[in-house]
Write an enzyme that holds these catalytic residues in place. Structure first.
Site, PDB file in Angstrom:
ATOM      1  N   GLU A  71      51.897  35.087  29.244  1.00  0.00           N
ATOM      2  CA  GLU A  71      50.933  35.649  30.194  1.00  0.00           C
ATOM      3  C   GLU A  71      49.520  35.138  29.915  1.00  0.00           C
ATOM      4  O   GLU A  71      48.796  34.781  30.842  1.00  0.00           O
ATOM      5  CB  GLU A  71      50.944  37.180  30.146  1.00  0.00           C
ATOM      6  CG  GLU A  71      52.177  37.828  30.768  1.00  0.00           C
ATOM      7  CD  GLU A  71      52.237  37.723  32.285  1.00  0.00           C
ATOM      8  OE1 GLU A  71      51.274  37.240  32.918  1.00  0.00           O
ATOM      9  OE2 GLU A  71      53.275  38.124  32.852  1.00  0.00           O
ATOM     10  N   ASP A 120      44.427  39.579  37.419  1.00  0.00           N
ATOM     11  CA  ASP A 120      45.172  39.996  36.232  1.00  0.00           C
ATOM     12  C   ASP A 120      44.261  39.879  35.019  1.00  0.00           C
ATOM     13  O   ASP A 120      43.533  38.886  34.881  1.00  0.00           O
ATOM     14  CB  ASP A 120      46.402  39.112  36.026  1.00  0.00           C
ATOM     15  CG  ASP A 120      47.404  39.226  37.167  1.00  0.00           C
ATOM     16  OD1 ASP A 120      47.421  40.266  37.843  1.00  0.00           O
ATOM     17  OD2 ASP A 120      48.163  38.264  37.379  1.00  0.00           O
TER      18      ASP A 120
END
Length: 129
Positions: A35, A52
């Protein structure tokens, strides 16, 4: 802050992620690798206008408030900036809420694509935990 692999594993373990909702520590370290590359300052804008944030790339549409995502739900009741701290407590607490939803760790695309069904124990191998 960019964490080392074992450093992150130790921090996540201390914050109660090992086997949280049945997901071993290696799953969490793997997810963080793909991520954010272990970087707490990572941010990525999505096509829907949401962003994000942080080491686990937690999304502003649902989980945090960044003041610029239309219709944000802020289900973790935190400013998104809290997810960028070198202290990962806020990210971990929010991640616990996310993984407790119906989809488990499949909420993280990188986990689904890169970690699920692999030898995730490799991510903590050699770490003194």
């Amino acid at each position: 802050k960019v964490y080392g692999r074992c450093e992150l594993a130790a921090a996540m373990k201390r914050l109660g992620l090992d086997n949280y909702r049945g997901y071993s520590l290696g799953n969490w370290v793997c997810a963080a690798k793909f991520e954010s590359n272990f970087n707490t300052h990572a941010t990525n804008r999505n096509t829907d206008g949401s962003t994000d944030y942080g080491i686990l790339q937690i999304n502003s549409r649902w989980w945090c408030n960044d003041g610029r995502t239309p219709g944000s739900r802020n289900l973790c009741n935190i400013p998104c900036s809290a997810l960028l701290s070198s202290d990962i407590t806020a990210s971990v607490n929010c991640a616990k809420k996310i993984v407790s939803g119906g989809n488990g760790m499949s909420a993280w695309v990188a986990w689904r694509n890169r970690c699920k069904g692999t030898d995730v124990h490799a991510w903590i191998r050699g770490c003194r935990l």
